[in-house]
Design a protein around this motif. Structure first.
Motif, PDB file in Angstrom:
ATOM      1  N   GLY A  41       6.033   4.586  16.355  1.00 42.68           N
ATOM      2  CA  GLY A  41       5.167   5.611  15.296  1.00 42.68           C
ATOM      3  C   GLY A  41       5.884   5.798  13.835  1.00 42.68           C
ATOM      4  O   GLY A  41       5.363   5.517  13.002  1.00 42.68           O
ATOM      5  N   GLY A  42       6.939   6.145  14.125  1.00 41.39           N
ATOM      6  CA  GLY A  42       8.279   5.905  13.033  1.00 41.39           C
ATOM      7  C   GLY A  42       7.524   3.983  12.170  1.00 41.39           C
ATOM      8  O   GLY A  42       7.630   5.007  10.617  1.00 41.39           O
ATOM      9  N   LEU A  43       7.763   3.817  12.601  1.00 39.80           N
ATOM     10  CA  LEU A  43       7.310   1.870  11.566  1.00 39.80           C
ATOM     11  C   LEU A  43       5.533   1.598  11.244  1.00 39.80           C
ATOM     12  O   LEU A  43       6.300   1.603  10.655  1.00 39.80           O
ATOM     13  N   THR A  44       5.009   2.165  12.373  1.00 36.28           N
ATOM     14  CA  THR A  44       3.444   2.242  11.608  1.00 36.28           C
ATOM     15  C   THR A  44       3.509   3.251   9.927  1.00 36.28           C
ATOM     16  O   THR A  44       3.019   2.996   9.678  1.00 36.28           O
ATOM     17  N   SER A  45       3.471   4.342  10.203  1.00 35.42           N
ATOM     18  CA  SER A  45       4.030   5.338   8.694  1.00 35.42           C
ATOM     19  C   SER A  45       4.742   4.980   8.180  1.00 35.42           C
ATOM     20  O   SER A  45       4.426   5.661   6.589  1.00 35.42           O
ATOM     21  N   SER A  46       5.968   4.591   8.514  1.00 37.58           N
ATOM     22  CA  SER A  46       6.693   4.272   7.381  1.00 37.58           C
ATOM     23  C   SER A  46       5.858   3.158   6.966  1.00 37.58           C
ATOM     24  O   SER A  46       5.676   2.842   5.234  1.00 37.58           O
ATOM     25  N   GLY A  47       4.792   2.228   7.093  1.00 34.62           N
ATOM     26  CA  GLY A  47       4.237   0.732   6.266  1.00 34.62           C
ATOM     27  C   GLY A  47       3.063   1.505   5.473  1.00 34.62           C
ATOM     28  O   GLY A  47       3.017   1.449   4.627  1.00 34.62           O
ATOM     29  N   GLN A  48       2.638   2.590   5.895  1.00 36.83           N
ATOM     30  CA  GLN A  48       1.224   3.127   5.001  1.00 36.83           C
ATOM     31  C   GLN A  48       2.088   3.997   4.670  1.00 36.83           C
ATOM     32  O   GLN A  48       2.368   4.045   3.476  1.00 36.83           O
ATOM     33  N   ASN A  49       2.994   4.468   4.589  1.00 39.10           N
ATOM     34  CA  ASN A  49       3.452   4.945   2.879  1.00 39.10           C
ATOM     35  C   ASN A  49       4.334   3.655   2.073  1.00 39.10           C
ATOM     36  O   ASN A  49       4.395   4.224   1.144  1.00 39.10           O
ATOM     37  N   LEU A  50       5.088   3.242   2.318  1.00 36.07           N
ATOM     38  CA  LEU A  50       4.744   2.256   1.628  1.00 36.07           C
ATOM     39  C   LEU A  50       3.691   1.465   0.958  1.00 36.07           C
ATOM     40  O   LEU A  50       3.318   0.935  -0.192  1.00 36.07           O
ATOM     41  N   ALA A  51       3.212   0.932   1.918  1.00 35.16           N
ATOM     42  CA  ALA A  51       1.690   0.863   1.047  1.00 35.16           C
ATOM     43  C   ALA A  51       1.505   1.480   0.551  1.00 35.16           C
ATOM     44  O   ALA A  51       0.388   1.401  -0.706  1.00 35.16           O
ATOM     45  N   GLY A  52       1.321   2.674   0.509  1.00 39.07           N
ATOM     46  CA  GLY A  52       0.621   3.788   0.057  1.00 39.07           C
ATOM     47  C   GLY A  52       1.358   4.407  -1.234  1.00 39.07           C
ATOM     48  O   GLY A  52       1.332   3.989  -2.488  1.00 39.07           O
ATOM     49  N   ILE A  53       2.817   4.120  -1.662  1.00 35.11           N
ATOM     50  CA  ILE A  53       3.479   4.062  -3.021  1.00 35.11           C
ATOM     51  C   ILE A  53       3.181   2.696  -3.097  1.00 35.11           C
ATOM     52  O   ILE A  53       3.399   2.426  -4.933  1.00 35.11           O
ATOM     53  N   LEU A  54       3.775   1.216  -3.120  1.00 33.66           N
ATOM     54  CA  LEU A  54       3.033  -0.070  -3.737  1.00 33.66           C
ATOM     55  C   LEU A  54       1.736   0.245  -4.403  1.00 33.66           C
ATOM     56  O   LEU A  54       1.157   0.111  -5.418  1.00 33.66           O
ATOM     57  N   LYS A  55       1.194   1.470  -3.592  1.00 35.21           N
ATOM     58  CA  LYS A  55      -0.492   1.016  -4.568  1.00 35.21           C
ATOM     59  C   LYS A  55      -0.722   2.237  -5.805  1.00 35.21           C
ATOM     60  O   LYS A  55      -1.124   1.696  -6.852  1.00 35.21           O
ATOM     61  N   SER A  56       0.082   2.846  -5.356  1.00 33.09           N
ATOM     62  CA  SER A  56       0.091   4.300  -6.440  1.00 33.09           C
ATOM     63  C   SER A  56       1.212   3.082  -7.401  1.00 33.09           C
ATOM     64  O   SER A  56       0.914   3.611  -8.689  1.00 33.09           O
ATOM     65  N   LEU A  57       2.157   2.748  -7.371  1.00 35.78           N
ATOM     66  CA  LEU A  57       2.127   1.842  -8.571  1.00 35.78           C
ATOM     67  C   LEU A  57       1.908   1.150  -9.201  1.00 35.78           C
ATOM     68  O   LEU A  57       1.829   0.743 -10.472  1.00 35.78           O
ATOM     69  N   SER A  58       1.232   0.102  -8.402  1.00 36.88           N
ATOM     70  CA  SER A  58       0.213  -1.166  -9.066  1.00 36.88           C
ATOM     71  C   SER A  58      -0.946  -0.588  -9.839  1.00 36.88           C
ATOM     72  O   SER A  58      -1.515  -0.325 -10.968  1.00 36.88           O
ATOM     73  N   GLU A  59      -1.708   0.636  -9.746  1.00 40.88           N
ATOM     74  CA  GLU A  59      -2.941   1.710  -9.875  1.00 40.88           C
ATOM     75  C   GLU A  59      -2.113   2.199 -11.801  1.00 40.88           C
ATOM     76  O   GLU A  59      -2.596   1.831 -12.695  1.00 40.88           O
ATOM     77  N   ARG A  60      -0.643   2.550 -11.245  1.00 39.55           N
ATOM     78  CA  ARG A  60      -0.062   3.632 -12.522  1.00 39.55           C
ATOM     79  C   ARG A  60      -0.239   2.551 -13.485  1.00 39.55           C
ATOM     80  O   ARG A  60      -0.246   2.399 -14.858  1.00 39.55           O
ATOM     81  N   GLU A  61       0.440   0.873 -12.814  1.00 33.15           N
ATOM     82  CA  GLU A  61       1.050  -0.257 -13.912  1.00 33.15           C
ATOM     83  C   GLU A  61      -1.079  -0.285 -14.569  1.00 33.15           C
ATOM     84  O   GLU A  61      -0.361  -0.971 -16.075  1.00 33.15           O
TER      85      GLU A  61
END
Length: 178
Positions: free
Chosen positions: A155-175
């Motif tokens: 569960g921790g790995l899955t949620s971390s992966g989802q959090n990381l994907a969300g952060i990357l998406k936010s960063l790419s949208e901001r760029e």
């Protein structure tokens, strides 16, 4: 009508077989139960998978004499005695407890319970025995405890992966916006 010697020998052998087969034995005093109540109680034991029978004390004592390490039970074979044989230490106690509550009675009364060599005496032991968990329940709890850390890690790995994907998406949208 009295039984023949052969019939008594057969009963003794049957009791001996049950003493060998079942690790849990309850001795109860059933005095005062009507025939209808006795039949109801037998049906409840049958539904729970518990073998329940009234025994003649002298025949039960002869069967006990043939068993190794069960001498402590002999003193409880006096007065009206019925025996419940079980694989599960809590089932007979739960059946008796439910019967006593539903019928608002004081009998059957637990004389003693023999659970894999340990004696539990008297009516006060009935509550303790009824609260015991079955082998299946205990195994289920152990399996759940063993699986819990693995599920937490997954569960921790899955949620971390989802959090990381969300952060990357936010960063790419901001760029893209800049």
């Amino acid at each position: 009508m009295s039984k023949t010697r052969a019939e008594k020998a057969e009963i003794i052998d049957d009791i001996g077989q049950k003493l060998d087969e079942y690790p849990i034995i309850y001795l109860t005093n059933f005095a005062g139960l009507t025939v209808a109540q006795s039949n109801d109680l037998r049906g409840r034991f049958r539904e729970a998978g518990v073998d329940y029978q009234v025994t003649k004390n002298t025949l039960a004592q002869i069967a006990l004499d043939r068993q190794e390490g069960m001498d402590a039970l002999e003193e409880f074979f006096h007065g009206p005695t019925a025996v419940a044989y079980s694989e599960d230490p809590a089932k007979p106690a739960r059946v008796i407890q439910d019967f006593l509550e539903e019928e608002d009675m004081e009998r059957p009364e637990l004389k003693v319970a023999w659970i894999e060599g340990e004696l539990y005496e008297g009516p006060e032991a009935l509550d303790t025995l009824a609260d015991l968990k079955s082998r299946e329940e205990l195994i289920g709890e152990i399996v759940g405890l063993l699986l819990s850390p693995a599920q937490n890690i997954a569960g921790g790995l899955t949620s971390s992966g989802q959090n990381l994907a969300g952060i990357l998406k936010s960063l790419s949208e901001r760029e893209e916006e800049e």
